[in-house]
Each structure stands twice: as C-alpha cells, then as structure tokens.
Enzyme design. Structure first.
Site, PDB file in Angstrom:
ATOM      1  CG  ASN A  12      -1.892   1.234   1.266  1.00  0.00           C
ATOM      2  OD1 ASN A  12      -2.679   1.146   2.372  1.00  0.00           O
ATOM      3  ND2 ASN A  12      -2.213   1.750   0.289  1.00  0.00           N
ATOM      4  CD  GLN A  45      -4.504   5.986  -0.058  1.00  0.00           C
ATOM      5  OE1 GLN A  45      -3.558   5.073   0.457  1.00  0.00           O
ATOM      6  NE2 GLN A  45      -5.627   5.547  -0.503  1.00  0.00           N
ATOM      7  CB  CYS A  73      -4.045   6.052   5.481  1.00  0.00           C
ATOM      8  SG  CYS A  73      -3.276   5.090   4.347  1.00  0.00           S
ATOM      9  N   GLY A  74      -4.142   3.444   8.005  1.00  0.00           N
ATOM     10  CA  GLY A  74      -3.424   2.835   9.070  1.00  0.00           C
ATOM     11  C   GLY A  74      -1.777   2.839   8.656  1.00  0.00           C
ATOM     12  CG  HIS A 156     -13.584   1.016   6.785  1.00  0.00           C
ATOM     13  ND1 HIS A 156     -12.599   0.399   5.866  1.00  0.00           N
ATOM     14  CD2 HIS A 156     -12.856   2.013   7.320  1.00  0.00           C
ATOM     15  CE1 HIS A 156     -11.622   0.912   5.648  1.00  0.00           C
ATOM     16  NE2 HIS A 156     -11.680   1.947   6.683  1.00  0.00           N
ATOM     17  CD  GLU A 205      -7.173   1.591   0.585  1.00  0.00           C
ATOM     18  OE1 GLU A 205      -7.099   3.021   0.975  1.00  0.00           O
ATOM     19  OE2 GLU A 205      -6.198   1.157   0.439  1.00  0.00           O
ATOM     20  NE  ARG A 206     -13.727   7.815   1.566  1.00  0.00           N
ATOM     21  CZ  ARG A 206     -13.878   8.630   2.704  1.00  0.00           C
ATOM     22  NH1 ARG A 206     -15.352   8.965   2.892  1.00  0.00           N
ATOM     23  NH2 ARG A 206     -13.183   8.827   3.516  1.00  0.00           N
ATOM     24  CB  CYS A 214      -6.900  -1.198   3.190  1.00  0.00           C
ATOM     25  SG  CYS A 214      -8.128   0.210   3.649  1.00  0.00           S
ATOM     26  N   GLY A 217      -8.933  -0.540   6.961  1.00  0.00           N
ATOM     27  CA  GLY A 217      -9.920  -1.551   6.406  1.00  0.00           C
ATOM     28  C   GLY A 217      -9.634  -2.956   7.393  1.00  0.00           C
TER      29      GLY A 217
END
Length: 272
Positions: A12, A45, A73-74, A156, A205-206, A214, A217
């Site tokens: 990610n 991102q 965002c983790g 989510h 993901e949006r 994610c 998520g």
C-alpha cells in the site's frame, strides 16, 4: 525541486512530501498528477507532513489519487511514525490526522504498532444515509450481502464471504463504494474467515480502488468480525501485500495495528 519519499506498508504505497517548513501548493490537479502511475510517480495515497501542533509530533494529510481527502490511513500512519522516529530518536510518536491523534510505538526501523483509536459503530458515525443496524446492512450486490459497517475515522463496510478469490472485486467494488447507503462513499472490504484468529481480506478503497493492503480496512475487519462472533479480538489479517496483526483491545476499545514499513526510494520532483 521538491524532495519526496516513496514508502509503503505491505505494498500500500505513498508519496510523502514535507510541508512542515512551508506549503508546497498542492492543488487538486498537482495531487492527481503526482499520484498518477503513468504520468507521475504513482501511489495509492499522497501524504503531506505538516506541523503537528501541541501534543503531536506531526500532522499527516492524506489525499487519494482522485484528490479527495481521506480521514485515516493505517499503513501511512506507520510509515510517517517511522520517519519521525528516525528524525528524533523517539520510540513513541503521535501522528495527528483529520480523524484525531494516533499514538504509535516503534518496535524497530521497519515495524510499528499504531493505536488507531476506537471504532464508531452508530449509523450516523459511519455515516449511513438512514438509520440502520450497522451489524447487518440491507445491501445486496451480486454474490455479496449484509455487510457490517463502522467508522475507523473513515467509513467502512465489511462483507464476509466463503471465498474471497471467487469474487470479481474490480466490478462490484466501485458499485458498493458509491452505494446510496453511503453518503460519503465507503471503503469496501471482502473478508474470509480462515480461523478464529486468521482472516483473508481484499479491499476496494474509496477514491483509490483495489490496493494491496489497507490498514484502516483491516481495523474495521477485526471489529466487524468480532461483533459478528466470527473471531476473537486478536487476529492476523492476510491481504494481497502481506500480513497485519490486529487487536481490538478490550480495556479501552481501541484498535491496535502492528505491521511493517518500508522506503522504496527517494527523489525530487518539479511541481508543474
């Protein structure tokens, strides 16, 4: 020229820019171009670092490839915490986001635990368009139905399915992201329970589409799985990019996420 760092958590990936000294003028058009995988650097991102203010080491702003702003965002949180730790030598770092402050513990140069806070479970918190039971929404899309929903700073919905590999996520994901039930759109998870402490997860993901991992998520998945009685409070979640270890802590209701961070490369760019 503007320096950047390309980082990722389980694939990610993020372009990280530093705006702590001064703004860089990141317009929507510039953000979309930087995130473009053909004409720019490419990322899931775009992350900009800003002054943290009292009580935080840094503020992290998150932009999706379509230039919309994400609240949480983790995987990026862990990456940013590792950068601040390398700068300061701290083993405890607070990353401030639009969704709140996220304390992080540095386990090593490439592994971080992020406290993602408590999930919000009310229908207004997600948010949903109308009152509904967030444990089982009245949504059906092809082979999937009745997701559980929560907010981990961003919305989510998690669908539990017998076989993630059998799903055409690229087709049903965008339909569900834009479902009328989600006025701010939603991140859509498709989860398969492998054992009481192990799940398999694929995310749409949006604003970003399918990603290799994610973090928020995964947090939503452990919360929704435990609420459904499918798992305990701690589990490994396997995504296409690798594994995260999640715990929905009983003492305070916070979700802890442990996982790796990595820098792919560094460079500089000229903003058009």
């Amino acid at each position: 020229m503007v320096a950047f760092r390309k980082m990722h958590g389980l694939g990610n990936d993020f372009v990280v820019l530093d705006e702590r000294a001064a703004p860089l003028g990141l317009t929507d058009a510039r953000s979309r171009l930087i995130a473009d995988r053909h004409f720019g650097i490419g990322c899931d991102q775009l992350i900009s670092l800003e002054p943290g203010g009292q009580g935080a080491d840094v503020f992290m702003r998150i932009r999706n490839p379509d230039a919309s702003e994400a609240q949480a965002c983790g995987n990026a949180t862990r990456c940013v915490a590792s950068l601040i730790a390398a700068e300061t030598g701290k083993t405890q770092v607070v990353v401030r986001t639009v969704a709140g402050d996220l304390p992080c513990t540095i386990l090593g140069p490439d592994r971080v635990v992020a406290d993602m806070g408590a999930p919000r479970l009310g229908w207004r918190d997600v948010p949903l368009a109308r009152e509904a039971d967030t444990l089982a929404l009245d949504i059906v899309e092809g082979p999937v139905a009745a997701p559980a929903a929560c907010s981990m700073g961003n919305p989510h919905a998690t669908f539990f399915v017998p076989d993630v590999a059998a799903l055409d996520v690229a087709t049903i994901g965008p339909r569900l992201e834009h479902h009328a039930a989600f006025p701010e759109r939603a991140n859509i998870g498709f989860a398969q329970v492998l054992a009481p402490d192990h799940l398999k997860l694929v995310m749409w993901e949006r604003g970003a589409g399918m990603t290799l991992a994610c973090g928020s998520g995964a947090c939503a998945t452990i919360v929704n799985a435990h609420r459904r009685g499918l798992t305990g409070r701690r589990a490994t979640i396997t995504m296409p990019g690798g594994d995260l270890v999640l715990e929905w802590r009983e003492s305070d209701g916070h979700v802890l996420m442990e996982g790796p961070v990595a820098t792919a490369f560094t460079g500089s760019l000229t903003l058009p």
